[in-house]
Design an enzyme around this catalytic site. Structure first.
Site, PDB file in Angstrom:
ATOM      1  N   ASP A   1       0.846  -1.192   0.000  1.00  0.00           N
ATOM      2  CA  ASP A   1       0.000   0.000   0.000  1.00  0.00           C
ATOM      3  C   ASP A   1       0.882   1.243   0.000  1.00  0.00           C
ATOM      4  O   ASP A   1       1.666   1.450   0.925  1.00  0.00           O
ATOM      5  CB  ASP A   1      -0.907  -0.025   1.236  1.00  0.00           C
ATOM      6  CG  ASP A   1      -1.680   1.259   1.447  1.00  0.00           C
ATOM      7  OD1 ASP A   1      -1.897   1.983   0.458  1.00  0.00           O
ATOM      8  OD2 ASP A   1      -2.064   1.529   2.601  1.00  0.00           O
TER       9      ASP A   1
ATOM     10  N   GLU B   1      -7.611 -20.720 -16.760  1.00  0.00           N
ATOM     11  CA  GLU B   1      -8.039 -21.414 -15.553  1.00  0.00           C
ATOM     12  C   GLU B   1      -9.211 -22.320 -15.916  1.00  0.00           C
ATOM     13  O   GLU B   1     -10.237 -21.848 -16.409  1.00  0.00           O
ATOM     14  CB  GLU B   1      -8.459 -20.421 -14.479  1.00  0.00           C
ATOM     15  CG  GLU B   1      -8.846 -21.103 -13.173  1.00  0.00           C
ATOM     16  CD  GLU B   1      -9.524 -20.171 -12.189  1.00  0.00           C
ATOM     17  OE1 GLU B   1      -9.307 -20.341 -10.981  1.00  0.00           O
ATOM     18  OE2 GLU B   1     -10.280 -19.274 -12.624  1.00  0.00           O
TER      19      GLU B   1
ATOM     20  N   HIS C   1      -4.403 -16.922  -5.331  1.00  0.00           N
ATOM     21  CA  HIS C   1      -5.324 -16.118  -4.529  1.00  0.00           C
ATOM     22  C   HIS C   1      -6.539 -16.905  -4.048  1.00  0.00           C
ATOM     23  O   HIS C   1      -7.268 -16.428  -3.172  1.00  0.00           O
ATOM     24  CB  HIS C   1      -5.800 -14.915  -5.342  1.00  0.00           C
ATOM     25  CG  HIS C   1      -6.573 -15.308  -6.567  1.00  0.00           C
ATOM     26  ND1 HIS C   1      -5.971 -15.906  -7.659  1.00  0.00           N
ATOM     27  CD2 HIS C   1      -7.883 -15.226  -6.871  1.00  0.00           C
ATOM     28  CE1 HIS C   1      -6.889 -16.159  -8.578  1.00  0.00           C
ATOM     29  NE2 HIS C   1      -8.058 -15.763  -8.123  1.00  0.00           N
ATOM     30  N   ASP C   2      -6.758 -18.105  -4.586  1.00  0.00           N
ATOM     31  CA  ASP C   2      -7.889 -18.941  -4.187  1.00  0.00           C
ATOM     32  C   ASP C   2      -7.483 -20.129  -3.325  1.00  0.00           C
ATOM     33  O   ASP C   2      -8.353 -20.881  -2.870  1.00  0.00           O
ATOM     34  CB  ASP C   2      -8.610 -19.486  -5.428  1.00  0.00           C
ATOM     35  CG  ASP C   2      -9.449 -18.434  -6.129  1.00  0.00           C
ATOM     36  OD1 ASP C   2      -9.868 -17.470  -5.470  1.00  0.00           O
ATOM     37  OD2 ASP C   2      -9.683 -18.584  -7.347  1.00  0.00           O
TER      38      ASP C   2
ATOM     39  N   ASP D   1      -1.915  -1.235  -3.833  1.00  0.00           N
ATOM     40  CA  ASP D   1      -2.179  -0.497  -5.064  1.00  0.00           C
ATOM     41  C   ASP D   1      -1.043  -0.675  -6.060  1.00  0.00           C
ATOM     42  O   ASP D   1      -0.034  -1.332  -5.771  1.00  0.00           O
ATOM     43  CB  ASP D   1      -2.416   0.986  -4.757  1.00  0.00           C
ATOM     44  CG  ASP D   1      -1.371   1.573  -3.828  1.00  0.00           C
ATOM     45  OD1 ASP D   1      -0.160   1.340  -4.069  1.00  0.00           O
ATOM     46  OD2 ASP D   1      -1.737   2.266  -2.865  1.00  0.00           O
TER      47      ASP D   1
ATOM     48  N   ASP E   1      -4.015   3.872   2.867  1.00  0.00           N
ATOM     49  CA  ASP E   1      -5.450   3.637   3.069  1.00  0.00           C
ATOM     50  C   ASP E   1      -5.755   2.196   3.473  1.00  0.00           C
ATOM     51  O   ASP E   1      -6.925   1.812   3.625  1.00  0.00           O
ATOM     52  CB  ASP E   1      -6.249   4.013   1.819  1.00  0.00           C
ATOM     53  CG  ASP E   1      -5.947   3.131   0.612  1.00  0.00           C
ATOM     54  OD1 ASP E   1      -5.038   2.261   0.707  1.00  0.00           O
ATOM     55  OD2 ASP E   1      -6.603   3.314  -0.431  1.00  0.00           O
TER      56      ASP E   1
ATOM     57  N   ASP F   1      -5.197 -10.332 -15.428  1.00  0.00           N
ATOM     58  CA  ASP F   1      -6.310 -11.247 -15.246  1.00  0.00           C
ATOM     59  C   ASP F   1      -7.413 -10.875 -16.229  1.00  0.00           C
ATOM     60  O   ASP F   1      -7.805  -9.704 -16.312  1.00  0.00           O
ATOM     61  CB  ASP F   1      -6.846 -11.153 -13.811  1.00  0.00           C
ATOM     62  CG  ASP F   1      -6.919 -12.509 -13.136  1.00  0.00           C
ATOM     63  OD1 ASP F   1      -7.439 -13.430 -13.764  1.00  0.00           O
ATOM     64  OD2 ASP F   1      -6.465 -12.632 -11.976  1.00  0.00           O
TER      65      ASP F   1
ATOM     66  N   ASP G   1      -9.607 -16.160 -16.238  1.00  0.00           N
ATOM     67  CA  ASP G   1     -10.368 -16.651 -15.101  1.00  0.00           C
ATOM     68  C   ASP G   1     -11.497 -17.573 -15.560  1.00  0.00           C
ATOM     69  O   ASP G   1     -12.266 -17.225 -16.470  1.00  0.00           O
ATOM     70  CB  ASP G   1     -10.952 -15.443 -14.347  1.00  0.00           C
ATOM     71  CG  ASP G   1     -11.650 -15.816 -13.069  1.00  0.00           C
ATOM     72  OD1 ASP G   1     -10.963 -16.278 -12.138  1.00  0.00           O
ATOM     73  OD2 ASP G   1     -12.877 -15.632 -12.991  1.00  0.00           O
TER      74      ASP G   1
END
Length: 565
Positions: free
Chosen positions: A24, A266, A338-339, A32, A28, A101, A208
């Site tokens: 970050d 994927e 990420h999954d 990013d 915040d 992605d 995806d």
């Protein structure tokens, strides 16, 4: 369909960033694009060749950015298009390609396409999958849905839209309506958007759930499960026009360009035969696929029911794919993304043998035939998070499952234990850069809790330590880059029936590489004739230089031998 006989991605290592949780730059609490740019030197020093960034597009963030409302803009929480252009340029200076992605099975329900479709305007009436209620049922009431499919996120896969007077299909969240790929205008719009990104300088796409874009005509009811809903997966995965759609995409978007792009699809439920066909270097429309066979091994009748995974099961799964794609096709190699939860916690030992098990899994993965993927934090051995309550969770899938399971009367502690083991939030806790209060991820309050072990498990603690997990990853990636046998050699499984030792040989004109890893906390003596006359080139624990076919392997010990040159 690739334009070169030896595309760059065959010898590459790809690193995945989940931008919300990587770094970050503005305090915040949300990662990013500028944060990613600030850590490019870490990635360069690691040795990666391509950086796959999970969605940063404009989105209502119902599914953490996988619900896209504008494919051609950056969500303000992540920065601007200018920030992205600077990131692409800075990565290029370091020899790193940016891979995006591509989420085109569905959009957000706030996308302009869907808003036009629900209003039946702009020629987009059938850009999504709309159906009337079942005959004899009152629209909008339980049981009136067009079929009995359940969403992958729980509940019916259909949402009633009173304004249009029809249901729309959403295989995921109700805010993620499925596009109608049968409509050629939809496909053309997707192709145009992809070309726009390629022209902007990106190096390819991770696609995806791309094998969901073709559904079986008629959308028949699925087999009913415990929740009273039907399993639509057999009718939504790998539909009859999938290959046609992917070939068309290749021809319309990639053909004729001088650049060679990475395209990885994927494909949950994909078979080795499909993987070989779709990734055949001479005729396939994709570079490689992400298959789920090995990461589904610990699921019993569904994601949330866990069973232990044996090393022999992993060997057999990887072995099937290595064999099937040996002559035609190319494998993707991954444990984490990420999954998926952290492999060292899921299948390894994140306590006493944390370092050894993290590096043992890395060794067997990176030296197989295919392109390895490193998920952010995997290179330092990040572990899954000790979620204590529902309040710690952020993922829509886990939250929906928790609420539905508890409502059915299941023990909340047992439900949370399953989420703690397999939930997607395990991969989404902030990257651990240093020992400061928020792990160097942010100066603000992070959007999801930082793993408390960041005080000792972080990049800064490992960066200059030659015995660290990070140092081992650097050596492993360097070996892949320097040894053509690792890229082009054949694959042969060794000790196929051993319950815990994962061993294989890579062989080619340049000699032989032998990989041996004990994926257990036991000690084993094994006989491996292939190591005779070899030299030890990599080991995750201290080993003397003597070469002997009879090997004494300690818990989670991995070794790599090399013969010939």
């Amino acid at each position: 369909m690739t334009t070169e006989s030896a595309p760059w991605w065959k010898s590459a290592v790809v690193y995945q960033v989940y931008p919300r949780s990587f770094a970050d730059s503005d305090g915040d609490g949300i990662g990013d694009l500028r944060g990613i740019r600030s850590h490019l030197d870490h990635l360069r020093d690691l040795g990666i060749d391509a950086l796959w960034i999970s969605p940063f597009y404009r989105s209502p963030q119902d599914d953490n950015g996988y619900d896209i409302s504008d494919y051609r803009d950056v969500d303000p929480m992540f920065g601007t298009l200018g920030d992205l252009d600077e990131l692409i340029a800075a990565a290029d200076e370091r020899g790193i390609r940016i891979v995006l992605d591509l989420v085109v099975n569905h959009t957000s329900d706030e996308h302009a396409w869907f808003e036009a479709s629900r209003a039946r305007r702009g020629g987009k009436d059938d850009w999504y999958i709309w159906r009337d209620a079942r005959d004899g049922h009152e629209p909008g009431t339980p049981g009136a849905e067009p079929n009995n499919w359940r969403s992958f996120f729980g509940g019916p896969a259909w949402e009633w839209d009173a304004g249009r007077g029809q249901y729309y299909l959403h295989l995921f969240s109700r805010k993620q309506p499925d596009l109608n790929w049968e409509n050629p205008d939809v496909r053309a719009a997707v192709h145009d958007m992809m070309s726009w990104w390629l022209d902007r300088g990106i190096g390819g796409f991770r696609m995806d759930v791309i094998n969901l874009i073709s559904k079986v005509p008629g959308l028949p009811d699925g087999e009913v499960g415990e929740d009273g809903l039907g399993n639509g997966a057999p009718f939504a995965m790998g539909g009859p026009r999938l290959e046609e759609f992917l070939v068309e995409m290749h021809d319309r978007v990639f053909a004729g360009r001088d650049e060679v792009y990475l395209t990885v699809g994927e494909m949950p439920g994909a078979t080795p035969e499909q993987g070989s066909r779709f990734t055949d270097l001479a005729s396939g429309p994709l570079s490689m696929v992400f298959q789920f066979e090995h990461v589904d091994l610990d699921h019993v009748g569904g994601k949330w029911r866990h069973q232990p995974v044996r090393a022999i099961d992993l060997k057999r799964s990887f072995g099937r794919w290595q064999e099937a794609l040996a002559e035609h096709g190319w494998n993707s190699l991954y444990f984490e993304n990420h999954d998926q939860p952290r492999v060292v916690s899921r299948w390894g030992d994140d306590g006493e043998h944390w370092r050894a098990s993290a590096t043992a899994f890395a060794t067997v993965l990176h030296l197989m035939r295919g392109t390895p993927y490193v998920y952010q934090g995997e290179e330092i051995g990040m572990t899954s998070y000790p979620f204590a309550s529902r309040a710690d969770l952020r993922d829509i899938e886990s939250l929906n499952h928790f609420d539905a399971a508890v409502a059915r009367g299941e023990d909340p502690n047992a439900v949370l234990a399953a989420i703690r083991h397999i939930g997607r939030d395990n991969a989404r806790t902030p990257m651990q850069w240093d020992a400061s209060p928020h792990a160097g991820f942010t100066e603000g309050e992070p959007w999801i809790p930082v793993n408390p072990n960041h005080t000792w498990l972080n990049v800064a603690a490992q960066a200059d330590d030659p015995g660290s997990v990070l140092a081992y990853y650097r050596r492993l990636i360097a070996l892949r880059h320097s040894d053509p046998v690792v890229v082009d050699g054949t694959f042969r499984m060794l000790l196929p029936e051993h319950p815990d030792v994962f061993a294989y040989a890579r062989e080619g004109d340049g000699g032989r590489v032998v990989v041996i890893a004990n994926l257990s906390g036991e000690r084993y003596e094994v006989d491996v004739p292939e190591v005779d006359g070899s030299g030890l080139v990599l080991a995750n624990v201290s080993v003397d230089g003597r070469t002997d076919r009879r090997l004494d392997l300690g818990p989670w010990e991995a070794r790599v031998y090399r013969a010939g040159r």
